[in-house]
Design a protein around this motif. Structure first.
Motif, PDB file in Angstrom:
ATOM      1  N   LEU A  22     112.380  14.901  34.866  1.00 28.51           N
ATOM      2  CA  LEU A  22     111.909  15.948  36.027  1.00 28.51           C
ATOM      3  C   LEU A  22     111.148  15.074  37.218  1.00 28.51           C
ATOM      4  CD1 LEU A  22     110.651  18.809  33.922  1.00 28.51           C
ATOM      5  CD2 LEU A  22     112.645  18.828  35.646  1.00 28.51           C
ATOM      6  N   LEU A  23     110.500  14.025  36.762  1.00 26.91           N
ATOM      7  CA  LEU A  23     109.779  13.274  37.687  1.00 26.91           C
ATOM      8  C   LEU A  23     110.643  12.457  38.728  1.00 26.91           C
ATOM      9  CD1 LEU A  23     106.569  11.518  35.648  1.00 26.91           C
ATOM     10  CD2 LEU A  23     106.410  13.055  37.673  1.00 26.91           C
ATOM     11  N   ALA A  24     111.804  11.763  38.025  1.00 27.80           N
ATOM     12  CA  ALA A  24     112.813  11.113  38.574  1.00 27.80           C
ATOM     13  C   ALA A  24     113.552  12.074  39.714  1.00 27.80           C
ATOM     14  CB  ALA A  24     114.012  10.586  37.694  1.00 27.80           C
ATOM     15  N   ALA A  25     113.845  13.338  39.341  1.00 31.30           N
ATOM     16  CA  ALA A  25     114.341  14.320  40.097  1.00 31.30           C
ATOM     17  C   ALA A  25     113.371  14.617  41.537  1.00 31.30           C
ATOM     18  CB  ALA A  25     115.045  15.686  39.582  1.00 31.30           C
ATOM     19  N   PHE A  51     111.832  14.161  46.985  1.00 32.34           N
ATOM     20  CA  PHE A  51     110.738  13.898  48.183  1.00 32.34           C
ATOM     21  C   PHE A  51     111.096  12.642  49.124  1.00 32.34           C
ATOM     22  CE2 PHE A  51     107.660  16.502  45.592  1.00 32.34           C
ATOM     23  CZ  PHE A  51     107.708  17.455  46.376  1.00 32.34           C
ATOM     24  N   ALA A  52     111.838  11.603  48.380  1.00 34.04           N
ATOM     25  CA  ALA A  52     112.163  10.488  49.221  1.00 34.04           C
ATOM     26  C   ALA A  52     113.165  10.801  50.146  1.00 34.04           C
ATOM     27  CB  ALA A  52     112.664   9.354  48.241  1.00 34.04           C
ATOM     28  N   LEU A  53     114.320  11.667  49.790  1.00 32.74           N
ATOM     29  CA  LEU A  53     115.234  12.187  50.723  1.00 32.74           C
ATOM     30  C   LEU A  53     114.737  13.014  51.812  1.00 32.74           C
ATOM     31  CD1 LEU A  53     118.057  13.374  48.193  1.00 32.74           C
ATOM     32  CD2 LEU A  53     118.301  11.590  49.985  1.00 32.74           C
ATOM     33  N   ARG A  54     113.728  13.739  51.384  1.00 32.47           N
ATOM     34  CA  ARG A  54     112.793  14.604  52.545  1.00 32.47           C
ATOM     35  C   ARG A  54     112.129  14.021  53.283  1.00 32.47           C
ATOM     36  NH1 ARG A  54     113.408  20.062  51.743  1.00 32.47           N
ATOM     37  NH2 ARG A  54     113.979  20.862  49.514  1.00 32.47           N
ATOM     38  N   SER A  55     111.616  12.640  52.969  1.00 33.89           N
ATOM     39  CA  SER A  55     110.884  11.979  54.005  1.00 33.89           C
ATOM     40  C   SER A  55     111.658  10.973  54.726  1.00 33.89           C
ATOM     41  CB  SER A  55     109.906  10.983  53.081  1.00 33.89           C
ATOM     42  OG  SER A  55     110.508   9.948  52.372  1.00 33.89           O
ATOM     43  N   GLY A  56     113.039  11.147  54.622  1.00 34.79           N
ATOM     44  CA  GLY A  56     113.938  10.382  55.738  1.00 34.79           C
ATOM     45  C   GLY A  56     114.948   9.216  54.796  1.00 34.79           C
ATOM     46  N   CYS A  57     114.694   9.012  53.695  1.00 31.91           N
ATOM     47  CA  CYS A  57     115.276   7.820  52.916  1.00 31.91           C
ATOM     48  C   CYS A  57     116.741   8.400  52.765  1.00 31.91           C
ATOM     49  CB  CYS A  57     114.699   7.701  51.487  1.00 31.91           C
ATOM     50  SG  CYS A  57     112.968   7.017  51.547  1.00 31.91           S
ATOM     51  N   GLU A  74     118.988   2.333  48.214  1.00 27.10           N
ATOM     52  CA  GLU A  74     117.676   1.233  48.342  1.00 27.10           C
ATOM     53  C   GLU A  74     116.550   1.741  48.786  1.00 27.10           C
ATOM     54  OE1 GLU A  74     120.721   0.608  49.734  1.00 27.10           O
ATOM     55  OE2 GLU A  74     121.494  -0.618  48.354  1.00 27.10           O
ATOM     56  N   THR A  75     116.440   2.542  49.811  1.00 29.90           N
ATOM     57  CA  THR A  75     115.159   3.172  50.322  1.00 29.90           C
ATOM     58  C   THR A  75     114.578   4.107  49.422  1.00 29.90           C
ATOM     59  OG1 THR A  75     116.503   4.778  51.749  1.00 29.90           O
ATOM     60  CG2 THR A  75     115.775   2.664  52.810  1.00 29.90           C
ATOM     61  N   ILE A  76     115.736   4.868  48.568  1.00 32.45           N
ATOM     62  CA  ILE A  76     115.142   6.001  47.571  1.00 32.45           C
ATOM     63  C   ILE A  76     114.503   5.348  46.638  1.00 32.45           C
ATOM     64  CG2 ILE A  76     115.868   7.710  45.939  1.00 32.45           C
ATOM     65  CD1 ILE A  76     118.374   8.426  48.077  1.00 32.45           C
ATOM     66  N   THR A  91     102.617  15.986  55.074  1.00 33.60           N
ATOM     67  CA  THR A  91     103.601  16.481  55.904  1.00 33.60           C
ATOM     68  C   THR A  91     105.078  15.727  55.628  1.00 33.60           C
ATOM     69  OG1 THR A  91     102.710  14.993  57.674  1.00 33.60           O
ATOM     70  CG2 THR A  91     102.141  17.301  57.895  1.00 33.60           C
ATOM     71  N   GLU A  92     104.975  14.493  55.437  1.00 30.26           N
ATOM     72  CA  GLU A  92     106.154  13.702  55.289  1.00 30.26           C
ATOM     73  C   GLU A  92     106.846  14.366  53.918  1.00 30.26           C
ATOM     74  OE1 GLU A  92     106.289   9.276  55.573  1.00 30.26           O
ATOM     75  OE2 GLU A  92     104.497   9.522  55.798  1.00 30.26           O
ATOM     76  N   ALA A  93     106.206  14.636  52.888  1.00 25.18           N
ATOM     77  CA  ALA A  93     106.758  15.016  51.751  1.00 25.18           C
ATOM     78  C   ALA A  93     107.426  16.192  51.761  1.00 25.18           C
ATOM     79  CB  ALA A  93     105.686  15.162  50.573  1.00 25.18           C
TER      80      ALA A  93
END
Length: 152
Positions: free
Chosen positions: A49-52, A57-63, A67-69, A149-151
């Motif tokens: 669940l933590l990984a998901a 959140f990484a995707l939502r912040s623009g990753c 690599e960026t994720i 806001t980024e998350a």
């Protein structure tokens, strides 16, 4: 302050919270509802669940690349940050260990505390669903790194 207050989540079924706190070393000083009644399975679910959630959140912040994720996830789940969070939650006082494990100092062991935190994530998910678990992970882990806001 109780662990539920520190988490910002109050369990409907306290058995989820109890199970998340019972380390496998606990020797059954009291009657437990059903064997096995420890955090191992909850820990496995909690890690997933933590990984998901961190990936979301990484995707939502623009990753947008693996690599960026991965980099963003490593920042959010950085071991020193997790250890500081576990200390803030005072998990060492809540985890249920055998007397021998307590005497060994396992209540302070970062691995034991991380497994307990992961089990708590699963307990929240099983008790209150994905959105409750997501909210707690966002508040405790994501917002301090990405900001509210980024998350998303």
């Amino acid at each position: 302050m109780s662990l539920e207050q520190k988490l910002g989540y109050f369990f409907f079924d306290k058995n989820h919270l109890k199970r998340a706190l019972y380390h496998p070393s606990f020797d059954g000083e009291t009657e437990l509802p059903e064997p096995p009644f420890d955090q191992v399975a909850y820990g496995v679910l909690g890690r997933s669940l933590l990984a998901a959630v961190v990936t979301e959140f990484a995707l939502r912040s623009g990753c947008d690349t693996i690599e960026t994720i991965a980099h963003q996830g490593a920042q959010i789940l950085e071991p020193q940050r997790l250890q500081a969070l576990q200390e803030d939650l005072c998990l060492e006082f809540y985890v249920k260990l055998s007397p021998a494990a307590k005497a060994d100092g396992q209540s302070q062991d970062p691995t034991v505390l991380q497994e307990t935190f992961e089990a708590l994530v699963a307990a929240v998910y099983l008790d209150g669903g994905y959105s409750s678990m997501r909210r707690i992970v966002k508040h405790l882990l994501v917002d301090p790194v990405l900001g509210p806001t980024e998350a998303g």
